[in-house]
Design an enzyme around this catalytic site. Structure first.
Site, PDB file in Angstrom:
ATOM      1  CG  LEU A   1       8.488   2.266   4.667  1.00  0.00           C
ATOM      2  CD1 LEU A   1       8.294   1.070   3.733  1.00  0.00           C
ATOM      3  CD2 LEU A   1       7.141   2.896   4.974  1.00  0.00           C
TER       4      LEU A   1
ATOM      5  CE1 TYR B   1       1.119  -0.332   4.380  1.00  0.00           C
ATOM      6  CE2 TYR B   1       0.105   1.845   4.370  1.00  0.00           C
ATOM      7  CZ  TYR B   1       0.913   0.907   4.981  1.00  0.00           C
ATOM      8  OH  TYR B   1       1.516   1.198   6.178  1.00  0.00           O
TER       9      TYR B   1
ATOM     10  CD  GLU C   1      10.226   1.336  10.306  1.00  0.00           C
ATOM     11  OE1 GLU C   1       9.985   2.297   9.571  1.00  0.00           O
ATOM     12  OE2 GLU C   1      10.101   0.152   9.931  1.00  0.00           O
TER      13      GLU C   1
ATOM     14  CE  LYS D   1       3.185   3.198   3.150  1.00  0.00           C
ATOM     15  NZ  LYS D   1       3.289   3.279   4.595  1.00  0.00           N
TER      16      LYS D   1
HETATM   17  N1  PLP Z   1       7.757   3.543   8.871  1.00  0.00           N
HETATM   18  C1  PLP Z   1       6.665   2.770   8.853  1.00  0.00           C
HETATM   19  C2  PLP Z   1       6.732   1.393   9.440  1.00  0.00           C
HETATM   20  C3  PLP Z   1       5.469   3.235   8.288  1.00  0.00           C
HETATM   21  O1  PLP Z   1       4.389   2.437   8.258  1.00  0.00           O
HETATM   22  C4  PLP Z   1       5.425   4.549   7.757  1.00  0.00           C
HETATM   23  C5  PLP Z   1       4.213   5.081   7.145  1.00  0.00           C
HETATM   24  O2  PLP Z   1       3.193   4.446   7.085  1.00  0.00           O
HETATM   25  C6  PLP Z   1       6.574   5.337   7.822  1.00  0.00           C
HETATM   26  C7  PLP Z   1       7.733   4.805   8.370  1.00  0.00           C
HETATM   27  C8  PLP Z   1       6.594   6.742   7.284  1.00  0.00           C
HETATM   28  O3  PLP Z   1       6.593   6.732   5.886  1.00  0.00           O
HETATM   29  P1  PLP Z   1       6.126   7.984   5.017  1.00  0.00           P
HETATM   30  O4  PLP Z   1       6.978   9.135   5.445  1.00  0.00           O
HETATM   31  O5  PLP Z   1       6.395   7.582   3.621  1.00  0.00           O
HETATM   32  O6  PLP Z   1       4.687   8.212   5.324  1.00  0.00           O
END
Ligand code: PLP
Length: 284
Positions: free
Chosen positions: A204, A33, A180, A147
């Protein structure tokens, strides 16, 4: 506003937007997603989001059902059907529908859904006081760079954070390095340097994370991508980043203050710089 969703080639009212019970997303979490922010119909970093979606699809062997250009058009149309001034676009691709078996038949038609809703944002109180967070040993799988819609560990992490009156749970590796959050990346300010875990299978590659690194470097702030711990000398601030939060100070970790326990100057500066980029889109 009555909501409309895109489901496999059709725009349908949200109440009747359904997928099959044998969709592999439903039965196996076999999908990926994206979440994209949109301001006045202009998308923040659309291309990096779509490219990450393509990478996630490739990583698990799903062929995107259309080109990235077509996907960008569909995202635009979905927003036009649900034109929230500040919108959150959700895109999900699953391997498709098949009788339940771990091994999927070849050449399934992937399921593609897109929705647009009001962009959730941190409250003024949260911005003023900063977020509270907890830490948990990482019990997720070893492909966090994808993701994936398999978010059970993140759901459990958030539930635990909520039970302990916190907003986010941050995953620690076996040496206590902060990786994270359940749905966010995290930065620390250590000795005046902006530090975040390097990109690998444990995090991620957040689009906001990249944006913050770029904006910080442009502002002359030194950035280091390295493993770091909460007990390092000189750690004065923590901040989380994500599409929905932009940059948000994290002022308490496991009930202990981070630095002085109030939003720090680097966090406030970076948040302002990121908000300026959003404002520029809004008024472009
Ligand atoms: N890390 C994880 C595990 C996430 O699920 C998300 C966003 O859903 C992020 C980091 C942040 O990503 P982004 O800045 O692309 O929203």
């Amino acid at each position: 506003m009555s909501l409309t969703a895109y489901v496999n080639g059709h725009f349908v009212p949200m109440e009747s937007a359904v997928v099959h019970i044998e969709d592999r997303g439903f039965q196996f979490a076999d999908g990926v997603y994206e979440v994209v922010a949109c301001f006045n119909g202009r998308f923040l970093d659309m291309q990096p989001h779509l490219e990450r979606l393509e990478r996630s699809c490739n990583a698990i062997g799903i062929a995107l059902p259309c080109t990235l250009d077509r996907l960008a058009e569909l995202v635009q149309q979905t927003w036009s059907e649900n034109p929230f001034p500040d919108a959150m676009i959700y895109i999900q691709v699953t391997r498709g529908v098949a009788p339940r078996s771990h091994l999927a038949p070849e050449n399934l038609l992937p399921t593609l859904i897109i929705t647009s809703s009001d962009l959730p944002r941190p409250s003024d109180a949260k911005l003023a006081k900063g977020a509270r967070a907890i830490t948990l040993s990482d019990f997720r799988w070893k492909h966090c760079e994808i993701k994936s819609i398999a978010l059970l560990a993140s759901v459990i992490g958030k539930q635990e954070a909520n039970r302990r009156h916190a907003d986010e749970a941050f995953w620690l590796d076996t040496e206590g390095h902060v990786l994270e959050g359940c749905s966010t990346n995290i930065f620390a300010v250590i000795g005046g340097v902006l530090v975040t875990h390097p990109l690998d299978h444990q995090v991620l590659g957040g689009i906001t994370r990249s944006m913050v690194i770029r904006i910080a470097q442009e502002a002359g702030i030194e950035v280091e991508q390295r493993a770091w711990r909460l007990d390092e000398a000189g750690l004065s601030e923590c901040m989380l980043t994500s599409t929905t939060n932009a940059v948000l100070p994290v002022c308490f970790m496991d009930d202990k203050p981070v630095g002085s326990g109030v939003p720090g100057p680097m966090t406030i500066r970076l948040r302002q710089l990121v908000l300026q980029s959003m404002e520029a889109l809004r008024s472009a």
